[in-house]
Motif scaffolding. Structure first.
Motif, PDB file in Angstrom:
ATOM      1  N   LEU A 774     -39.368  33.768  39.526  1.00 53.46           N
ATOM      2  CA  LEU A 774     -39.861  32.419  39.245  1.00 53.46           C
ATOM      3  C   LEU A 774     -38.954  31.671  38.272  1.00 53.46           C
ATOM      4  N   ALA A 775     -38.283  32.402  37.382  1.00 48.46           N
ATOM      5  CA  ALA A 775     -37.503  31.766  36.320  1.00 48.46           C
ATOM      6  C   ALA A 775     -36.356  30.912  36.836  1.00 48.46           C
ATOM      7  N   VAL A 776     -35.987  31.080  38.113  1.00 43.94           N
ATOM      8  CA  VAL A 776     -34.889  30.283  38.674  1.00 43.94           C
ATOM      9  C   VAL A 776     -35.389  29.384  39.799  1.00 43.94           C
ATOM     10  N   ARG A 777     -36.693  29.151  39.853  1.00 43.49           N
ATOM     11  CA  ARG A 777     -37.269  28.302  40.901  1.00 43.49           C
ATOM     12  C   ARG A 777     -38.221  27.296  40.271  1.00 43.49           C
ATOM     13  N   GLU A 778     -37.981  26.036  40.592  1.00 38.83           N
ATOM     14  CA  GLU A 778     -38.837  24.973  40.067  1.00 38.83           C
ATOM     15  C   GLU A 778     -40.250  25.130  40.621  1.00 38.83           C
ATOM     16  N   PRO A 779     -41.282  24.779  39.849  1.00 33.69           N
ATOM     17  CA  PRO A 779     -41.236  24.233  38.497  1.00 33.69           C
ATOM     18  C   PRO A 779     -41.282  25.300  37.421  1.00 33.69           C
ATOM     19  N   PHE A 780     -41.138  26.589  37.829  1.00 29.84           N
ATOM     20  CA  PHE A 780     -41.334  27.690  36.894  1.00 29.84           C
ATOM     21  C   PHE A 780     -40.075  28.020  36.104  1.00 29.84           C
ATOM     22  N   THR A 781     -39.021  27.214  36.279  1.00 30.72           N
ATOM     23  CA  THR A 781     -37.877  27.355  35.377  1.00 30.72           C
ATOM     24  C   THR A 781     -38.272  27.004  33.959  1.00 30.72           C
ATOM     25  N   GLU A 782     -39.332  26.205  33.820  1.00 29.47           N
ATOM     26  CA  GLU A 782     -39.853  25.890  32.491  1.00 29.47           C
ATOM     27  C   GLU A 782     -40.688  27.064  31.990  1.00 29.47           C
ATOM     28  N   THR A 783     -40.360  27.542  30.807  1.00 29.74           N
ATOM     29  CA  THR A 783     -41.077  28.674  30.226  1.00 29.74           C
ATOM     30  C   THR A 783     -42.566  28.411  30.144  1.00 29.74           C
ATOM     31  N   ALA A 784     -42.931  27.173  29.812  1.00 26.71           N
ATOM     32  CA  ALA A 784     -44.347  26.853  29.637  1.00 26.71           C
ATOM     33  C   ALA A 784     -45.137  27.090  30.924  1.00 26.71           C
ATOM     34  N   MET A 785     -44.520  26.836  32.076  1.00 30.56           N
ATOM     35  CA  MET A 785     -45.216  27.042  33.344  1.00 30.56           C
ATOM     36  C   MET A 785     -45.428  28.527  33.603  1.00 30.56           C
ATOM     37  N   ARG A 786     -44.405  29.335  33.376  1.00 35.09           N
ATOM     38  CA  ARG A 786     -44.575  30.774  33.570  1.00 35.09           C
ATOM     39  C   ARG A 786     -45.561  31.344  32.565  1.00 35.09           C
ATOM     40  N   ASN A 787     -45.527  30.805  31.354  1.00 34.63           N
ATOM     41  CA  ASN A 787     -46.446  31.287  30.318  1.00 34.63           C
ATOM     42  C   ASN A 787     -47.887  30.925  30.662  1.00 34.63           C
ATOM     43  N   ASP A 788     -48.081  29.756  31.277  1.00 33.99           N
ATOM     44  CA  ASP A 788     -49.420  29.357  31.705  1.00 33.99           C
ATOM     45  C   ASP A 788     -49.933  30.331  32.762  1.00 33.99           C
ATOM     46  N   SER A 791     -50.854  33.562  31.088  1.00 31.91           N
ATOM     47  CA  SER A 791     -52.122  33.465  30.364  1.00 31.91           C
ATOM     48  C   SER A 791     -53.308  33.583  31.318  1.00 31.91           C
ATOM     49  N   ARG A 792     -53.190  32.995  32.490  1.00 29.97           N
ATOM     50  CA  ARG A 792     -54.278  33.082  33.475  1.00 29.97           C
ATOM     51  C   ARG A 792     -54.431  34.514  33.977  1.00 29.97           C
ATOM     52  N   LEU A 793     -53.322  35.205  34.188  1.00 25.26           N
ATOM     53  CA  LEU A 793     -53.393  36.607  34.606  1.00 25.26           C
ATOM     54  C   LEU A 793     -53.996  37.475  33.505  1.00 25.26           C
ATOM     55  N   ASN A 794     -53.660  37.152  32.262  1.00 25.91           N
ATOM     56  CA  ASN A 794     -54.164  37.943  31.137  1.00 25.91           C
ATOM     57  C   ASN A 794     -55.658  37.774  30.917  1.00 25.91           C
ATOM     58  N   GLU A 795     -56.290  36.826  31.624  1.00 26.03           N
ATOM     59  CA  GLU A 795     -57.746  36.708  31.535  1.00 26.03           C
ATOM     60  C   GLU A 795     -58.443  37.873  32.225  1.00 26.03           C
ATOM     61  N   LEU A 796     -57.725  38.585  33.137  1.00 27.14           N
ATOM     62  CA  LEU A 796     -58.293  39.779  33.742  1.00 27.14           C
ATOM     63  C   LEU A 796     -58.487  40.836  32.660  1.00 27.14           C
TER      64      LEU A 796
END
Length: 943
Positions: A774-788, A791-796
């Motif tokens: 994901l880190a090299v594919r938009e829009p997840f090149t932005e750290t904030a998007m991957r971090n979001d 965070s959603r996965l960590n709700e498990l």
């Protein structure tokens, strides 16, 4: 506008500021572009070290215009074009500053004041370069050296790229870094174009960035040549040029033109400079018709050699063809200048066919020994470009080649180093997959089986005899081999990826992770001699792997000739470059162990610990195998930061009451290899692709073989859910364990996937979150998007992915989706991912409770459904309950009208729809309903 040539140092000298305006794109250079620039920088640094003060490299143009904020006391310039390279060069200098500043604060201050800051200016004026607002915070942190954490922005990634690259430079704390700084500031030339105050800056920007298809170097040179053949053009074209164009692609023709320049003495010429370099060559040596015709005729003659290199089957000598084919499979285009020289020498009678075979054996050995010993490939371009002109006088061509390749700074490993590397280094992580397979193929061929394997048509893959995920039986065998203070896990880390534990097989899927007794039966029936020898052992543990490594080392030494011992070989000390690089890339908020580092570089935990006792940046993030700070840990002199636990906690590492770091934050040797960009982790699935139906069937067979019924059922439901919301499933064809990619097609934006399901093969599977992808594919090149997404996965309830793994591929256990509540949270995370990947997430100024129909809050509703709701409200439809869950499995729904017994859902899901219909609901698919039809349905349901 006024144009002039300049350098970075001359451009930025004095108190001034270069402002990147709002209409410019954010910083976007990738690792590929950074690597190319770094190669250019290193080439110039080497030229400086060799005393060449004249050769420079053109880096591009910088277009400037006076800023509206300009004043007489402090010049400010708008960067109309060239902002990417200015930002990159500034970050490279910041990395050099921090590299040398750790030991010499005066150098830090000097670099800052010469290139990076305006010491006496306040606010934004402090920065010599002021990026656009989106990059400003990250850039400022690196210039002020206040960055915290790993960061995932492109600015941070570029800075870390240069920090890591500097660690790999020979003599990185001495003159080499000074040469690199000088190369950046004085040897990369720029064309500075300055606009007048009244020029239309936006028009200039549009003109610079609205270019058509560029002509290639071959196109330009062809035009140049035939413009200078007024009377002989037709004859030359028909006799030489047309056959050239028919036999070579445009790219190959350009490569041949470059090779001819190199062989004629232009060893510093780069491929992108072929046209101008050849022009200069003609200017010096004549550009009459006879000169041009002679050049094209020679180009045609040499094309016959080039065709043998790129199409080895055209070579008639079988031994020569074998070497050329292997070098081609190795993808060693860097060797082409020497190969062209050798083929030319054979044609002219200077060397014989057997001489050529011996010369090619030296080249193959040079490449393979370096790869096995983990020697970096940087600099090989220059090595092979220069070799034709560096052969010693008084020797034959072949002996001279052997002598030149044996020079100390060529780093051709001797027998002792090769033997040690085969025994200790993780071969499986080195080189490309085809290169690793080729090494094993050559070792198998050395047994000279009377009925050799047809390697061209055989579908062989690399197999770990001791599996990567050992079961209890395997660990029991290893435990018997463990020494004092060692565990079975320690031995597994040390030996599993070494060459002694690897083989080739067509039975990879059947071998799997089974005990050795099961593998013995399969290997014994193999047509490969190396497999029958493995099957002949009574057990397979550390001792057997070491014994086989010794046997393979003997064969490798016989296959691939050694360098000349008489040539000075250097100190013979171990190269700890990879250790420095690995420690430097450990992200904040994570940790690794001495054992993981030892497994990565092919050493022992004790030796790694001894090295880390010195001044290693980031060494405090290395703990013992159990996750504790080593008892003997000490900060380097002058760099004491207090209690290391407090430092790690501040970065995000979690310790329990016993001082043990969280296992979820640990980086394995594989994680470190990913961070270092080692190519050994490439996917073999492409080599094993079969019919889609077969791959799908294999996936579900493996899923059911090693996992609980609940896990299998929930995995099937998860895959069905993904398809119901518009995704598709792609099944990998891995030779051992297959996989399922949850893919999403996005038109021109390309396919993207959030996770991969590995079913396991003889063991439990896993869900792999592919942040690296994901880190090299938009829009997840932005750290904030991957971090979001993280965070959603960590709700498990059972998932805890640390922030430091946002560029890795962390796995979570399949049990994470067996709980109904966790299953629903995973579905929610995938829904969010789909909307984010398709650009459906609402903008920050999107729908709110104030502007949504019926006064509803529609911020988390897709644009498609939002428009549907607005149409329903306009037609007087009643307000629904939005974003609710219904049914046996708490199916997530877009909306429900409870009194009408109508639900609105995304996609088609047979299980979901049947379940809801049984409960009396009418299911409407959001993407396939007209507003008027749904409004009418709601009205009928009311009546």
């Amino acid at each position: 506008m006024k144009a002039s040539e300049t350098t970075f140092a001359a451009l930025v000298q004095g108190e001034k500021q270069f402002q990147i305006p709002l209409y410019q794109r954010t910083y976007s250079w990738s690792d590929k572009q950074l690597a190319q620039l770094w190669s250019d920088i290193c080439e110039q640094a080497e030229l400086l070290a060799d005393g060449d003060q004249a050769t420079t490299h053109f880096c591009g143009s910088v277009v400037l215009a006076p800023s509206p904020l300009n004043d007489a006391s402090f010049a400010r310039w708008l960067v109309v074009d060239g902002q990417q390279r200015l930002t990159t060069l500034s970050l490279a200098l910041a990395a050099i500053r921090d590299h040398v500043g750790a030991s010499d604060p005066r150098q830090r201050e000097r670099i800052d004041e010469q290139y990076l800051i305006n010491k006496f200016q306040e606010g934004d004026g402090y920065f010599r370069l002021l990026p656009t607002q989106a990059d400003r915070v990250a850039y400022a942190e690196h210039i002020r050296n206040t960055q915290v954490g790993v960061g995932g922005d492109r600015v941070g990634a570029a800075y870390r790229f240069f920090r890591q690259a500097l660690l790999a430079v020979e003599g990185a704390n001495g003159s080499a870094v000074a040469q690199i700084e000088k190369a950046i500031t004085t040897r990369l030339t720029l064309v500075q174009v300055v606009a007048e105050r009244d020029d239309n800056v936006h028009r200039i920007f549009e003109s610079l960035n609205n270019t058509g298809l560029k002509l290639s170097q071959a196109d330009l040179l062809r035009n140049y040549l035939f413009m200078r053949l007024p009377t002989r053009g037709e004859q030359v074209y028909q006799t030489y040029w047309l056959p050239l164009q028919r036999s070579l692609s445009n790219e190959q023709l350009e490569q041949l033109m470059w090779l001819q320049l190199v062989l004629d003495g232009g060893v510093r010429v780069r491929r992108q400079d072929v046209y101008t370099a050849q022009q200069r060559h003609f200017t010096r040596n004549g550009e009459g018709e006879a000169d041009i015709e002679a050049y094209v005729r020679e180009l045609y003659r040499r094309s016959q050699h080039f065709l043998r290199i790129v199409h080895p089957d055209q070579e008639k000598d079988l031994e020569v063809r074998g070497y050329l084919r292997r070098i081609d499979q190795w993808q060693a285009a860097t060797t082409h200048p020497v190969l062209m020289m050798l083929l030319d020498k054979r044609e002219s009678g200077v060397i014989t066919g057997p001489d050529l075979v011996r010369a090619l054996s030296y080249i193959e050995s040079f490449l393979i020994r370096r790869m096995i010993c983990h020697r970096p490939t940087q600099g090989l371009n220059r090595t092979f470009q220069e070799l034709p002109g560096q052969l010693p006088e008084g020797m034959s061509v072949v002996d001279g080649l052997h002598h030149a390749l044996s020079a100390p700074r060529r780093y051709w490993p001797a027998d002792a180093e090769l033997r040690e590397a085969i025994a200790t280094k993780p071969f499986f992580w080195q080189g490309k997959w085809e290169q690793r397979r080729l090494v094993l193929q050559r070792l198998e061929e050395s047994y000279e089986h009377p009925e050799p394997v047809d390697f061209v048509n055989a579908k062989l893959t690399i197999e770990h005899v001791l599996p990567q995920q050992p079961g209890p039986a395997w660990l029991e065998v290893l435990a018997a081999d463990a020494g004092v203070g060692e565990t079975a896990e320690d031995l597994h880390e040390r030996f599993v990826h070494t060459l002694g534990n690897l083989t080739l097989t067509g039975e990879n899927a059947r071998l799997s992770n089974h005990p050795f007794e099961r593998k013995q039966d399969l290997l014994e029936g193999s047509h490969l001699e190396m497999n029958r020898r493995i099957a002949g052992t009574g057990r397979w543990g550390a001792a057997e792997i070491a014994t086989r490594a010794t046997e393979l080392a003997d064969r490798a030494i016989g296959l691939w000739p050694a360098p000349i011992p008489a040539v000075e070989r250097g100190s013979g000390k171990r190269d700890w470059t990879m250790l420095r690089q690995a420690v430097a890339v450990i992200p904040a908020g994570t940790w690794t162990s001495y054992g993981e580092l030892a497994a990565l570089i092919g050493s022992s935990p004790v030796a790694v610990g001894q090295q880390l006792a010195g001044p290693f940046p980031g060494a405090y993030r290395v703990l013992d195998y159990g996750g504790r700070v080593a008892a003997g840990f000490r900060w380097p002199e002058g760099a004491d930061r207090g209690d290391v636990h407090d430092v790690l906690r501040a970065e995000g590492v979690v310790f329990n009451n016993n001082g043990i770091a969280a296992a979820a934050q640990r980086l394995t040797a594989g994680d470190l290899a990913l961070l270092l960009g080692m190519t050994g982790l490439d996917d073999e699935a492409a080599e094993q692709a079969g019919p889609v139906g077969d791959r799908r069937d294999r996936f579900f067979v493996q899923l059911e073989a090693g996992n609980s019924a609940v896990m299998v059922s929930n995995t099937r439901e998860l895959l069905t859910f993904w398809e119901s919301i518009g995704g598709c499933l792609e099944f990998g064809g891995g030779a051992k364990s297959t996989s399922c990619f949850l893919s999403l097609a996005r038109g021109d934006a390309g396919v993207i996937w959030p996770l991969v399901v590995y079913p396991g093969n003889g063991g439990a599977g896993k869900l792999e979150m592919v942040f690296q992808h994901l880190a090299v594919r938009e829009p997840f090149t932005e750290t904030a998007m991957r971090n979001d997404f993280r965070s959603r996965l960590n709700e498990l309830s059972t998932v805890d992915i640390p922030e430091g793994k946002l560029t890795l591929r962390p796995g979570i256990p399949p049990a994470a989706i067996t709980d109904p509540a966790d299953f629903k949270l995973m579905c929610d995370a995938l829904l969010w991912f789909r909307d984010a990947a398709l650009g459906r997430l609402p903008e920050s100024a999107g729908a709110t409770a104030a502007d949504g129909p019926w006064g509803a809050d529609l911020r988390y509703v897709s644009p498609q459904v939002r428009e549907l709701f607005r149409g329903l409200a306009d037609l007087g439809a009643p307000k629904p309950e939005i974003g609710v869950e219904l049914g046996t499995h708490n199916w997530p729904l877009e909306a429900v009208w409870p009194s009408r017994r109508v639900v609105l859902a995304e996609g088609v899901d047979v299980d979901r729809d049947e379940d809801l219909r049984k409960k009396g609901y009418r299911v409407v698919e959001a993407g396939g309903v007209e507003v008027a039809a749904l409004a009418a349905l709601l009205a009928r349901s009311e009546s």
